[in-house]
Scaffold this motif. Structure first.
Motif, mmCIF file in Angstrom:
data_model
loop_
_atom_site.group_PDB
_atom_site.id
_atom_site.type_symbol
_atom_site.label_atom_id
_atom_site.label_comp_id
_atom_site.label_asym_id
_atom_site.label_seq_id
_atom_site.Cartn_x
_atom_site.Cartn_y
_atom_site.Cartn_z
ATOM 1 N N ASN A 55 0.826 -1.217 0.000
ATOM 2 C CA ASN A 55 0.000 0.000 0.000
ATOM 3 C C ASN A 55 0.856 1.262 0.000
ATOM 4 O O ASN A 55 0.610 2.194 0.762
ATOM 5 C CB ASN A 55 -0.916 0.035 1.232
ATOM 6 C CG ASN A 55 -1.968 -1.039 1.207
ATOM 7 O OD1 ASN A 55 -1.700 -2.157 1.628
ATOM 8 N ND2 ASN A 55 -3.154 -0.737 0.718
ATOM 9 N N GLY B 178 2.173 4.657 -1.553
ATOM 10 C CA GLY B 178 1.732 5.676 -2.485
ATOM 11 C C GLY B 178 2.844 6.180 -3.390
ATOM 12 O O GLY B 178 4.009 6.281 -2.987
ATOM 13 N N ASP C 252 -6.181 4.573 -5.161
ATOM 14 C CA ASP C 252 -6.735 4.732 -3.822
ATOM 15 C C ASP C 252 -6.944 6.201 -3.491
ATOM 16 O O ASP C 252 -6.792 7.079 -4.342
ATOM 17 C CB ASP C 252 -5.770 4.082 -2.818
ATOM 18 C CG ASP C 252 -6.465 3.532 -1.586
ATOM 19 O OD1 ASP C 252 -7.631 3.906 -1.346
ATOM 20 O OD2 ASP C 252 -5.849 2.742 -0.862
ATOM 21 N N THR D 122 -7.443 8.916 0.390
ATOM 22 C CA THR D 122 -7.250 9.035 1.839
ATOM 23 C C THR D 122 -8.578 9.426 2.468
ATOM 24 O O THR D 122 -9.206 10.392 2.027
ATOM 25 C CB THR D 122 -6.188 10.101 2.171
ATOM 26 O OG1 THR D 122 -4.957 9.745 1.545
ATOM 27 C CG2 THR D 122 -5.972 10.213 3.669
ATOM 28 N N THR E 74 -0.264 9.734 3.828
ATOM 29 C CA THR E 74 -1.494 10.063 4.549
ATOM 30 C C THR E 74 -1.262 11.241 5.487
ATOM 31 O O THR E 74 -2.097 12.150 5.589
ATOM 32 C CB THR E 74 -1.988 8.849 5.361
ATOM 33 O OG1 THR E 74 -2.198 7.744 4.493
ATOM 34 C CG2 THR E 74 -3.278 9.169 6.087
ATOM 35 N N ASP F 191 -5.322 5.190 4.077
ATOM 36 C CA ASP F 191 -5.851 4.957 2.730
ATOM 37 C C ASP F 191 -7.328 4.571 2.811
ATOM 38 O O ASP F 191 -7.745 3.847 3.717
ATOM 39 C CB ASP F 191 -5.091 3.830 2.043
ATOM 40 C CG ASP F 191 -3.632 4.178 1.797
ATOM 41 O OD1 ASP F 191 -3.297 5.369 1.865
ATOM 42 O OD2 ASP F 191 -2.841 3.263 1.541
#
Length: 346
Positions: free
Chosen positions: A112, A114, A134, A136, A165, A206
């Motif tokens: 996961n 980014g 994805d 946030t 995030t 996420d």
């Protein structure tokens, strides 16, 4: 008559030297990918992933790693070793993941993670593919009565440090002129518990992870509300080290192969029915013509092994992500209005 060989000695020595040099170069070059050579030598892919994220990487009750990220590691193993099960799971946190990849502790990072300019420009790493588009999101207790991010002025919000995030949260608050207090906790399990225990008013990560976290609550899922407005958008996927271009190609085209397979209707259940197909795109995908695998240092059955043992992208999504209650959305194929796109395999 005795033959004078003195004149040919330089030529012989030159030939021997050339052969030795060529052999040494071939040995040094191997497949052309130091990472692929290391994977083959140990007979195992070292995959860095989280292990605590529902839908992406989490140990099930039988001790098996499940999820989209986990399946991507299996797909890479199927492509490179011919066996999707030849994966060693190396747990990494948001703080240790990049160091683990930089140091060679892992061959690929699928956690996961980014995609951003700073990460590619300053870490010596490359994003090899977007396996999930994805965003946030922020989750709160339903009992709080909060139903919009605009109501979070003065709130305490739990967030993992060193993540995109954390940056999304800060950018959103600055843009909206909202004051908040971040609660930075480095452990995923601890940050979840901190939120549930009331240490913070909201928890942000996420959007997919927020949905997975809520899903984990089972009968108590209704006690948590995911606020409808995302505070950030972004893609996540696999990362590799810079400087090993062939390995980058392998990881990137592993992802593309799952998309091409879905677009062509080739699945883990019907892949063997195409043994005599006349369709050029499918024949290239399954290694029945061209030398696509060979160009990457792989067997030409590389993509067929991925599909047969792991599945196409649609199968992965249905198996790993759909149970969280997330529809395909941006992760639909480009032919169906989504952002998942693959160039041609040719």
């Amino acid at each position: 008559m005795r033959r004078d060989i003195t004149k040919s000695v330089p030529a012989i020595l030159f030939s021997v030297a050339t052969l030795l040099l060529t052999g040494a170069q071939a040995l040094a070059q191997g497949s052309g990918s130091p990472t692929l050579d290391a994977v083959r030598a140990r007979g195992q892919l070292l995959c860095g992933t989280g292990g605590e994220i529902p839908g992406f990487s989490m140990i099930d009750s039988g001790g098996v790693m499940r999820g989209l990220d986990a399946d991507y590691c299996r797909a890479i193993a199927a492509a490179t070793l011919g066996d999707a099960n030849k994966v060693k799971w190396v747990p990494v946190t948001s703080q240790t993941r990049f160091t683990a990849l930089q140091s060679g502790e892992i061959d690929v990072l699928v956690r996961n993670t980014g995609w951003s300019l700073t990460r590619e420009a300053s870490l010596g790493l490359l994003f090899a593919g977007v396996n999930f588009w994805d965003g946030t999101s922020i989750i709160v207790k339903t009992a709080s009565g909060v139903n919009s991010v605009k109501q979070l002025g003065g709130a305490t919000i739990c967030v993992l440090p060193g993540t995109t995030t954390e940056l999304d949260l800060a950018d959103w608050a600055r843009a909206e002129n909202i004051k908040y207090t971040p609660v930075l906790i480095g452990s995923l399990s601890e940050i979840r518990q901190a939120f549930l225990s009331g240490r913070c008013d909201g928890y942000t990560t996420d959007s997919s992870q927020v949905a997975g976290f809520r899903y984990m609550q089972g009968a108590k899922a209704s006690e948590l509300t995911i606020l409808p407005e995302p505070i950030g958008l972004g893609p996540s996927g696999a990362m590799v080290r810079k400087g090993d271009d062939k390995w980058y190609d392998i990881v990137r085209w592993t992802h593309f192969a799952t998309l091409v397979a879905e677009s062509l209707g080739v699945t883990s259940k019907n892949v063997d029915s195409f043994a005599d197909t006349k369709i050029p795109d499918i024949r290239r995908l399954l290694g029945q013509e061209s030398n696509l695998g060979g160009q990457m240092g792989l067997d030409n059955a590389w993509a067929g092994n991925i599909i047969r043992q792991v599945g196409n992208y649609g199968e992965l999504y249905d198996r790993d992500i759909a149970p969280l209650g997330l529809d395909r959305g941006k992760n639909a194929l480009w032919t169906k209005g989504g952002l998942q796109y693959a160039p041609q395999l040719r």
